[in-house]
Design an enzyme around this catalytic site. Structure first.
Site, PDB file in Angstrom:
ATOM      1  N   SER A 152      19.054  17.025 -43.170  1.00  0.00           N
ATOM      2  CA  SER A 152      19.532  17.310 -44.527  1.00  0.00           C
ATOM      3  C   SER A 152      20.502  16.212 -44.962  1.00  0.00           C
ATOM      4  CB  SER A 152      20.162  18.706 -44.570  1.00  0.00           C
ATOM      5  OG  SER A 152      20.304  19.158 -45.904  1.00  0.00           O
ATOM      6  N   GLU A 205      10.861  24.482 -47.086  1.00  0.00           N
ATOM      7  CA  GLU A 205      12.235  24.007 -47.200  1.00  0.00           C
ATOM      8  C   GLU A 205      13.100  24.837 -48.158  1.00  0.00           C
ATOM      9  OE1 GLU A 205      13.655  21.605 -45.528  1.00  0.00           O
ATOM     10  OE2 GLU A 205      12.169  20.110 -44.953  1.00  0.00           O
ATOM     11  N   HIS A 233      14.359  25.418 -44.228  1.00  0.00           N
ATOM     12  CA  HIS A 233      15.189  24.228 -44.119  1.00  0.00           C
ATOM     13  C   HIS A 233      16.149  24.338 -42.930  1.00  0.00           C
ATOM     14  CE1 HIS A 233      17.296  20.680 -45.563  1.00  0.00           C
ATOM     15  NE2 HIS A 233      18.451  21.334 -45.573  1.00  0.00           N
TER      16      HIS A 233
END
Length: 531
Positions: free
Chosen positions: A217, A333, A429
């Site tokens: 991320s 995600e 995610h």
């Protein structure tokens, strides 16, 4: 006979203690440090090693300075402070985790090693945590490095300044910097940690010439930024990015400085000169600054120093660090990042699409239709995945392949979390982190298949750290990426090569971002003609 058994037992106990090698301090640039044995006695752990001076007082919003030396042996056994941040809501987020106490004095790193001596020269993996550049830390259960260390690498995790403390620009800061730049202090912290690794990691049995940076991320944003930054060249030899890149437009220093001036006015610190404003801002308590800037995400900027140009432009010019690259994203995600979208209606979805995409709305809705509420939700998450993650990672892969000479490996993680939350969120995610570190921090009903997939993924990641190629004995073959074949390795219930994953959507976002760029260029051109 009992005495013999007792003697054997004592010898085995002493051997186990010796294998952890915690009795002999390690010498780093600032002094001696002692670590502790890991859960496995072959692993030594060193927590809370300072890689920079505390960025407090006059050092707030300055490039990291060298840490002070110490005289006695420093015990490196406790988790360091986490950097100032607003933590995730306790009951409303999958990402909520218990953090150490918060402080501006937070520039520390942690090391896990199985090396028996400095001569071992094991490959090094340096983890950069995610959290939108506003949350997270390099400590905690999720990032415990024992399993990766046992795969034959020296594992390092770090903290870096977050939010307003790590990504804040102001004309007064720009003037005092010596580089006519401000705003990217978090990236400078990461660079300082990598410089510390170059100077000190050999003492832990690591090889400073085989350093892999990896992150997820915002940590992956950082990896792309560090590849682009001239200040980080030579500090690492391989890169891994998980679900995040910085290849869309980036703010300039001028834009960021205006935001900084606005904050100064909000805090009533805008009296006098720009340097007076900075002085007043440095005197404000950390808690107050945090409350005034409670954003979920912040971004690095084109500051002219850490990033002379945008990441995309640096890659396009072939000026990035040309190192082997392993990157990818997950199949679902957006489900955990925007859970409220599960209640989206078709009418709101279509209205929002037309507002955002304008002339391209029909093309968007053909790919991501919303003829029913259920379809609208599904399409929203597919578009979220493709725009914010899939497009970034494919763009990164293609730009590195075009401008670089080192191989690129692209993955697509599809294994849903087990249990009820898995049925709700899928391969959400950050889920792959559990498999990359092998720690499984979430309280899901993990299955044998999860541990088996984790063993495969840790094999790929550590092979890559060792050689620049994830392939190895007993692992399914992972092909080098090329734009022509557009192949990725699926990591999930099956591990298989697939081509053109989500291609139509990613192609749409190629066109969309190009149209935005053209509009901006026309606007700039029109403005210059008007003058």
């Amino acid at each position: 006979m009992k005495r013999i058994h007792l003697a054997v037992f004592l010898l085995l106990a002493l051997a186990a203690a010796a294998s952890a090698a915690v009795t002999n301090p390690v010498h780093v640039e600032q002094g001696l440090i002692s670590g502790i044995a890991g859960k496995n006695p072959d692993v030594r752990v060193y927590r809370g090693i300072p890689f920079a001076a505390p960025p407090v007082g006059d050092l707030r919003w300055k490039a990291p300075q060298p840490p002070a030396s110490w005289q006695d042996v420093r015990a490196a056994a406790e988790e360091p402070h986490a950097c100032w941040q607003t933590q995730y809501p306790a009951a409303a987020s999958l990402y909520q985790a218990k953090l150490p106490p918060l402080s501006e004095d937070c520039l520390y790193l942690n090391v896990w090693t199985t090396a028996k001596s400095a001569k071992d020269r094991l490959p090094v993996m340096v983890w950069i945590h995610g959290g939108g550049f506003t949350r997270g830390s390099g400590t905690g259960t999720a990032y415990d490095g024992e399993i990766l260390a046992r795969k034959g690498v020296v594992l390092v995790t770090m903290n870096y300044r977050l939010g307003v403390f790590g990504f804040f620009a102001h004309p007064g800061l720009t003037q005092e910097s010596g580089h006519h730049a401000s705003g990217n202090y978090g990236l400078l912290d990461q660079i300082a940690a990598l410089q510390w690794v170059q100077k000190n990691i050999a003492a832990f049995g690591g090889d400073p010439k085989r350093v892999t940076i990896f992150g997820e991320s915002a940590g992956s944003w950082a990896v792309s930024g560090l590849m682009a930054s001239p200040l980080a060249k030579g500090l690492f030899q391989r890169s891994i990015g998980e679900s995040g890149g910085q290849f869309a437009d980036m703010d300039t220093l001028t834009v960021a400085e205006k935001a900084g001036e606005k904050l100064a006015a909000t805090m009533k610190a805008d009296q006098g000169s720009a340097s007076d404003a900075v002085k007043a801002l440095r005197a404000i308590a950390a808690e107050e600054l945090l409350k005034a800037t409670d954003h979920d995400t912040v971004r690095a900027i084109v500051d002219g120093f850490v990033l002379p140009q945008s990441v995309a432009n640096i890659f396009a010019a072939g000026k990035q660090s040309d190192v082997p690259l392993l990157i990818g994203s997950n199949a679902d995600e957006g489900t955990s990042l925007a859970p409220q979208a599960a209640n989206l209606t078709a009418a709101i979805y279509i209205s929002g699409a037309r507002m955002r995409y304008g002339k391209l709305a029909d093309a968007f809705l053909a790919l991501y239709p919303g003829e029913s509420d259920e379809q609208a939700v599904k399409s929203f998450y597919a578009a979220y995945r493709d725009q914010a993650f899939g497009w970034e990672m494919r763009t990164w892969a293609r730009m590195q392949t075009k401008a670089g000479h080192q191989p690129v490996y692209l993955y697509y993680f599809t294994r849903p979390a087990p249990g009820p939350l898995g049925r709700r969120f899928g391969a959400f995610h950050a889920l792959e982190i559990a498999y990359v570190f092998g720690n499984f921090p979430w309280p899901f009903p993990w299955e044998e298949a999860d541990h088996k997939l984790s063993d495969t993924i840790t094999g790929y990641w550590t092979n890559f750290a060792k050689t620049g190629d994830p392939n190895g004995e007993g692992l399914p073959r992972w092909p080098v990426y090329s734009a022509s074949t557009d192949q990725v390795l699926e990591l999930g219930d099956k591990i298989a090569v697939r081509s053109e994953t989500n291609k139509a959507g990613l192609d749409f976002y190629d066109n969309y971002f190009q149209s935005l760029k053209s509009q901006q260029q026309q606007s700039v051109s029109g403005g210059s003609h008007a003058k």
